[in-house]
Design a protein around this motif. Sequence first.
Motif, PDB file in Angstrom:
ATOM      1  N   UNK A  70      57.719  10.159 -20.102  1.00 24.68           N
ATOM      2  CA  UNK A  70      58.567  10.265 -21.292  1.00 24.68           C
ATOM      3  C   UNK A  70      59.664   9.213 -21.306  1.00 24.68           C
TER       4      UNK A  70
ATOM      5  N   UNK B  85      60.061   7.132 -27.046  1.00 24.52           N
ATOM      6  CA  UNK B  85      61.101   7.703 -27.879  1.00 24.52           C
ATOM      7  C   UNK B  85      60.520   9.008 -28.389  1.00 24.52           C
ATOM      8  N   UNK B  86      61.192  10.122 -28.076  1.00 23.87           N
ATOM      9  CA  UNK B  86      60.612  11.421 -28.424  1.00 23.87           C
ATOM     10  C   UNK B  86      61.707  12.367 -28.895  1.00 23.87           C
ATOM     11  N   UNK B  87      61.506  12.939 -30.068  1.00 26.27           N
ATOM     12  CA  UNK B  87      62.506  13.855 -30.604  1.00 26.27           C
ATOM     13  C   UNK B  87      62.164  15.303 -30.334  1.00 26.27           C
ATOM     14  N   UNK B  88      61.034  15.557 -29.717  1.00 27.51           N
ATOM     15  CA  UNK B  88      60.701  16.931 -29.358  1.00 27.51           C
ATOM     16  C   UNK B  88      59.785  17.631 -30.332  1.00 27.51           C
ATOM     17  N   UNK B  89      59.445  16.981 -31.425  1.00 31.48           N
ATOM     18  CA  UNK B  89      58.541  17.631 -32.387  1.00 31.48           C
ATOM     19  C   UNK B  89      57.228  16.859 -32.500  1.00 31.48           C
ATOM     20  N   UNK B  90      57.272  15.693 -33.136  1.00 33.45           N
ATOM     21  CA  UNK B  90      56.055  14.890 -33.246  1.00 33.45           C
ATOM     22  C   UNK B  90      55.768  14.232 -31.901  1.00 33.45           C
TER      23      UNK B  90
ATOM     24  N   UNK C 161      55.353  11.684 -28.788  1.00 30.91           N
ATOM     25  CA  UNK C 161      56.237  10.614 -28.322  1.00 30.91           C
ATOM     26  C   UNK C 161      55.718   9.226 -28.705  1.00 30.91           C
TER      27      UNK C 161
ATOM     28  N   UNK D 185      71.577  16.371 -20.339  1.00 32.69           N
ATOM     29  CA  UNK D 185      71.639  17.531 -21.235  1.00 32.69           C
ATOM     30  C   UNK D 185      72.153  17.137 -22.622  1.00 32.69           C
ATOM     31  N   UNK D 186      73.190  16.315 -22.626  1.00 34.60           N
ATOM     32  CA  UNK D 186      73.800  15.895 -23.888  1.00 34.60           C
ATOM     33  C   UNK D 186      72.784  15.128 -24.739  1.00 34.60           C
TER      34      UNK D 186
ATOM     35  N   UNK E 191      70.239  17.367 -26.217  1.00 33.37           N
ATOM     36  CA  UNK E 191      70.746  18.112 -27.363  1.00 33.37           C
ATOM     37  C   UNK E 191      70.759  17.269 -28.624  1.00 33.37           C
ATOM     38  N   UNK E 192      70.861  15.957 -28.451  1.00 26.11           N
ATOM     39  CA  UNK E 192      70.818  15.109 -29.635  1.00 26.11           C
ATOM     40  C   UNK E 192      69.401  14.573 -29.844  1.00 26.11           C
ATOM     41  N   UNK E 193      68.427  15.291 -29.306  1.00 24.95           N
ATOM     42  CA  UNK E 193      67.000  15.009 -29.533  1.00 24.95           C
ATOM     43  C   UNK E 193      66.556  13.671 -28.992  1.00 24.95           C
ATOM     44  N   UNK E 194      67.268  13.127 -27.989  1.00 23.05           N
ATOM     45  CA  UNK E 194      66.814  11.872 -27.398  1.00 23.05           C
ATOM     46  C   UNK E 194      66.150  12.176 -26.058  1.00 23.05           C
ATOM     47  N   UNK E 195      64.995  12.801 -26.123  1.00 25.54           N
ATOM     48  CA  UNK E 195      64.333  13.254 -24.902  1.00 25.54           C
ATOM     49  C   UNK E 195      63.855  12.076 -24.057  1.00 25.54           C
TER      50      UNK E 195
END
Lengths: 303, 479
Positions: free
Chosen positions: A34, A38-43, A45, A262-263, A266-270
């Motif tokens: 990962x 670039x992965x936002x956690x839904x679609x 990566x 963690x931060x 939380x801002x979807x920057x997995x």
Amino acid sequence: MRHGKYPFIIGFLAAPVALYAIFVVAPVIQAFQLSFTQWRGFAAPKWIGVDNYRTMFEDDKFWKALQHHAILLICLPLITIAISLFFAFLLNVGGRSRAGVMTGIWGSKFYRVVFFLPQVLAVAIIAVLFQTVYRPNETGLIDGVLMKLGLDPIFFLVDPNIALWSILGVLVWQAVGFYVVLFSAGMSSIPTDIYEAAAIDGATKFTLFFRITLPLLWNTLQVAWVYLGIAAFDCFALVNVLSIGNDGGPDGATTVLAVEIYRNMQTSKYGYASALGVALFFLTITFAALTLRVSRRENVEYS
Amino acid sequence: MSQLPDSTSDLSRRNLLRGAAAAGLLVIPATGLLSACATGGDDTPDTPAAGGEKSDKNPLGVKEDAQLEVVIFNGGYGEKYATDVHEPLYKKAFPNATIKHSSTQEISTILQPRFAAGDPPDFVNNSGTKLMDFGALVADQQLADLTPLWDAPSVDDPAKKVRDTVVAGTVEVGSFNGKPHVLYYVSTVFGLWYSGKLFKDKGWTVPDNWDAFLTLLGDIKKAGIIPYAYAGKNAPYYQYNVILTHAAKIGGADVLKNIDNLEDGAWKVDAVKQAAEAWGSLIGKGFMDKSHEGLIHTEVQLQQNQNKVALYPSGDWLEGEQAKTTPAGFEYTMATLPGLGSSDKMPAGTLRATAGEGYVVPAKGKNVQGGMEYMRQMLSKEGGRGFTEVVKAPTVVVGASEGYAFPPGVASSQKALASAGANVVNIFFDGWYKDLETEARVATNELMFGRINADQFCERLQKKADATKKDDAVTKFKR
């Protein structure tokens, strides 16, 4: 022992290794994967190569976190081991020798329980407790007393210059108990006749400690150093609960890598968070390997 | 501590570890399979949910007997309003439908994996500290376009579209680049809160003029009360909200629009600088207390209930949140922000109002029409009224809370909202760009507790806004 050794080992190891592989090894490998996306956690990566690492090296917060780890890495083991050793020595051999047997100081059984108590509490509970201890007004445990005495309150977690030290204080407070017990166990495995012999030769407590206890505890110390060092690479729960903004504030003055991970999650920057995770992984591994190498010494065997 | 005496056995710790590591390596090939499931994928076909027949009673074409899965955030508003008001309304309209209700305080923990796996519920109340990032949900096309809902005839008056039965701006607040994706349901008004009783007893009023405001703060300080406070530990956004609303009052509503649109230099205009300077000066004058930087919102709010703090910036959820600790006769009252001077572009009474508490219909849900129909029922007068009666907060449904006796605080904020008329501003960047929002929080604390000045405040936020603008990974929004 030789007969049927391998089925025996495999039988015992199969379940833990499987669990370890699924819940530790696999996620770690996935984090590596990962970190290049670039992965936002839904679609799904998106592969972006080393961009995340480039961002990381330009990220002020990343460097700040590293600095804080460096401080914690030096101070946390040093302070904790020093205090624990002192207490453990007092509890085990610091007292008078009774009929030739070294004992701890008066009430050592009671103190042992007291020192160990913080270890029983969950980290989150300790963090919440220390919120009250450090609260910078008349309802805070420390500042309340200071203000009653007519002194100025200390802004423990608020003042950027002392915030990290305040958190270090909690880490030490929490860790000492465990290491007192660890060192006590180590000390009790040192044969008492060595102490007796030294005592007969007129050794002072000071000499006993530095010439006998410390060298014979070397293995235990080494373990403690690695444990505490790895703990210094974590600190997530305490910083997350105690720091201003709950994200390593004020203005990044207490941030650590785990909090940055963690931060960013939380801002979807997995993807970026994973890159930070990879950095943390290598730091921790390097540290553990280095410490074990540097502190390698001859083992002493009593037999 | 010592080696086992039986060292002829090579079952040493080192060998054990080595073996374990080797076993770990063996497992690696298998993890390819595992990784496939955690990150989900875009290979799940986007099956269009089977719809039902459209009719006057069923304008969205809901399949009458389809199951509807509803997930509610069980936070400040609880879940009773859903189980006791909205779900029965839906059942009344579609008696053959079944509703699968669940609630949680950790929305993202429970739902993010389901979204990633392409199996989301049909209706989600995305709220709380663990809410899913709306911007990311939109950017990854996870949310249904709510245009059919807003264009559908309303429940109460089929001649009126749903979009015409809600407070102006409701659709806009939940839109991303012009496309509505989120229903924000609860009407929220922001201002300065104080105890009506305390101010009446002392003969204080909150003026509209900055100099008079400073005089008031001075009087409050002389009375031994901390004049102004917000919670630096976890709620600095209450304060940047004040600074920005103030900036809009000084320089006009476009100041905020430019900030939201990431226009060049939007943070460095005079209006923002002046507002930051004005509020940043309070700590130096002794009108704020340094300890508040280390406290959380409920701690500061409790101090206000104890009359240790006079003015506190917040939204109108404050009264409900503090219900348990507010002494009788405290009489929460909201004042709008003072202006700066005679050259202010917006008049006295200007305030920030928005709609809060987001509800969404996942695009990949099995019953998308049902989710939107559920919203249509929520937006009926009966739905809005029922919500207000359960949670004591006004909704965006126009006229739904008419005649409802709000407690004094919400009554005063509703009155202020009514008299503000068209002079209502709002900010959006906080929901669109989480990184910029975090920076705004940090910079606000630095400014308000005296570590940076107004210029540095603007400089810092402009830098972050520019970085956000340049970052290709961040989906941009415009209003």
